[in-house]
Design an enzyme around this catalytic site. Structure first.
Site, mmCIF file in Angstrom:
data_model
loop_
_atom_site.group_PDB
_atom_site.id
_atom_site.type_symbol
_atom_site.label_atom_id
_atom_site.label_comp_id
_atom_site.label_asym_id
_atom_site.label_seq_id
_atom_site.Cartn_x
_atom_site.Cartn_y
_atom_site.Cartn_z
ATOM 1 N N ILE A 17 -10.498 -7.951 -11.763
ATOM 2 C CA ILE A 17 -11.946 -7.755 -11.594
ATOM 3 C C ILE A 17 -12.635 -8.440 -12.769
ATOM 4 C CG2 ILE A 17 -13.824 -6.065 -11.501
ATOM 5 C CD1 ILE A 17 -11.904 -4.130 -10.150
ATOM 6 N N HIS A 22 0.020 0.380 -13.278
ATOM 7 C CA HIS A 22 0.774 -0.815 -13.664
ATOM 8 C C HIS A 22 2.235 -0.407 -13.888
ATOM 9 C CE1 HIS A 22 1.174 -4.892 -15.163
ATOM 10 N NE2 HIS A 22 1.913 -4.418 -16.156
ATOM 11 N N ASN A 77 -6.274 1.958 -12.539
ATOM 12 C CA ASN A 77 -5.237 1.055 -12.029
ATOM 13 C C ASN A 77 -3.867 1.629 -12.392
ATOM 14 O OD1 ASN A 77 -4.084 -1.423 -11.008
ATOM 15 N ND2 ASN A 77 -3.739 -2.035 -13.121
ATOM 16 N N MET A 137 -3.973 -6.901 -6.434
ATOM 17 C CA MET A 137 -3.423 -7.947 -7.285
ATOM 18 C C MET A 137 -4.472 -9.001 -7.644
ATOM 19 S SD MET A 137 -0.675 -6.478 -7.544
ATOM 20 C CE MET A 137 0.786 -7.284 -8.154
ATOM 21 N N ARG A 138 -5.649 -8.534 -7.990
ATOM 22 C CA ARG A 138 -6.716 -9.453 -8.338
ATOM 23 C C ARG A 138 -7.467 -8.875 -9.539
ATOM 24 N NH1 ARG A 138 -8.982 -13.610 -5.254
ATOM 25 N NH2 ARG A 138 -11.200 -13.765 -5.582
ATOM 26 N N GLY A 195 0.784 -1.240 0.000
ATOM 27 C CA GLY A 195 0.000 0.000 0.000
ATOM 28 C C GLY A 195 0.810 1.282 0.000
ATOM 29 N N SER A 196 2.010 1.262 -0.597
ATOM 30 C CA SER A 196 2.779 2.517 -0.599
ATOM 31 C C SER A 196 2.159 3.548 -1.547
ATOM 32 C CB SER A 196 4.253 2.261 -0.943
ATOM 33 O OG SER A 196 4.417 1.905 -2.285
ATOM 34 N N ASN A 197 1.510 3.097 -2.604
ATOM 35 C CA ASN A 197 0.799 4.061 -3.462
ATOM 36 C C ASN A 197 -0.390 4.670 -2.722
ATOM 37 O OD1 ASN A 197 1.853 4.452 -6.265
ATOM 38 N ND2 ASN A 197 1.858 2.207 -6.223
HETATM 39 C C1 GAR Z 1 3.130 -1.122 -7.531
HETATM 40 O O1 GAR Z 1 4.385 -1.116 -8.146
HETATM 41 C C2 GAR Z 1 2.033 -1.242 -8.574
HETATM 42 O O2 GAR Z 1 2.310 -0.572 -9.766
HETATM 43 C C3 GAR Z 1 2.030 -2.742 -8.791
HETATM 44 O O3 GAR Z 1 2.167 -3.292 -7.515
HETATM 45 C C4 GAR Z 1 2.932 -2.394 -6.713
HETATM 46 C C5 GAR Z 1 2.150 -2.141 -5.452
HETATM 47 O O4 GAR Z 1 2.931 -1.458 -4.520
HETATM 48 N N1 GAR Z 1 0.823 -3.182 -9.421
HETATM 49 C C6 GAR Z 1 0.788 -4.198 -10.282
HETATM 50 O O5 GAR Z 1 1.766 -4.858 -10.570
HETATM 51 C C7 GAR Z 1 -0.581 -4.465 -10.865
HETATM 52 N N2 GAR Z 1 -0.484 -5.465 -11.880
HETATM 53 P P1 GAR Z 1 2.254 -0.794 -3.262
HETATM 54 O O6 GAR Z 1 1.355 -1.864 -2.625
HETATM 55 O O7 GAR Z 1 3.390 -0.425 -2.378
HETATM 56 O O8 GAR Z 1 1.456 0.402 -3.749
#
Ligand code: GAR
Length: 206
Positions: free
Chosen positions: A95, A112, A110, A92-93, A14-16
């Site tokens: 929809i 990516h 989303n 990571m699921r 969840g850093s984003n």
């Molecule tokens: C991020 O790098 C995001 O772009 C990626 O997972 C990471 C989540 O980091 N998403 C995917 O790969 C989606 N297919 P976070 O949990 O620290 O935000």
């Protein structure tokens, strides 16, 4: 200006999500997180929400194994919290429910960690880019449709990774830019409107 009510869906660190919360606190993102929804009871994102008194809804994938049912549980929560934008941040699921996708058409975004369509559908796109020997990779923020990682693109940024020595280093390099870009796109969504013309997304400021 009014803040747009959003839901964040996150499965892990969840850093984003944190970057969005921090940008909101700095007054740089006109959004209010109404709820964090996660499919993982162990997600670190849960602590981030709790520390801000944001409601957390855990829909455990083990407890609701049916995919359609699972997505409908999510839809129920989104409806309940009255959100206008759904932000997938490391969710990571896939929809799968047409009912959910139709109800929130062009309201689910989303992020990516690649320049789509490169490494489309990958859950480790940064490591794929490293293994491919890419000198440049990047990030893409797109609308979510039934085409996995294939919805209309709102934002893309190229990131140079030629000096990275490992896939993890690529991920660390790209995520720093994700943290800047994602809150800005959420803010743009709150302040203007995105029009979709074919596959192209055109931003129209209010
Ligand atoms: C991020 O790098 C995001 O772009 C990626 O997972 C990471 C989540 O980091 N998403 C995917 O790969 C989606 N297919 P976070 O949990 O620290 O935000």
């Amino acid at each position: 200006m009014d803040k747009i009510p959003i839901a964040v869906l996150a499965s892990e660190r969840g850093s984003n999500f944190q970057a969005i919360l921090d940008a909101i606190d700095r007054g740089e993102c006109a959004a209010e997180v109404k709820v964090l929804i996660t499919d993982n009871p162990e997600a670190k994102a849960i602590d981030r929400a709790k520390s801000k008194n944001i409601p957390v809804e855990i829909i455990d994938k083990k407890a609701v194994p049916d995919r359609e049912q699972f997505d409908l549980e999510i839809k129920k929560k989104l409806d309940e919290y009255g959100v206008q934008l759904v932000v997938l941040a490391g969710y990571m699921r896939i929809i799968k429910s047409k009912e959910l996708l139709d109800a929130y058409k062009y309201k689910i975004i989303n992020i990516h960690p690649s320049l789509l369509p490169a490494f489309k559908g990958s859950t480790h796109a940064q490591h794929d880019a490293f293994k491919q020997g890419c000198k440049m990779s990047g990030l893409t923020i797109h609308f979510v449709t039934d085409d996995i990682d294939g919805g209309p693109i709102l934002y893309q940024e190229a990131v140079e990774i030629s000096d990275c020595k490992t896939g993890d280093e690529v991920a660390d390099t790209i995520i720093k830019i994700e943290h800047e870009a994602y809150p800005q796109v959420v803010d743009s969504f709150a302040r203007g409107k995105y029009e979709i013309q074919g596959r192209r997304v055109i931003y129209v400021a209010d």
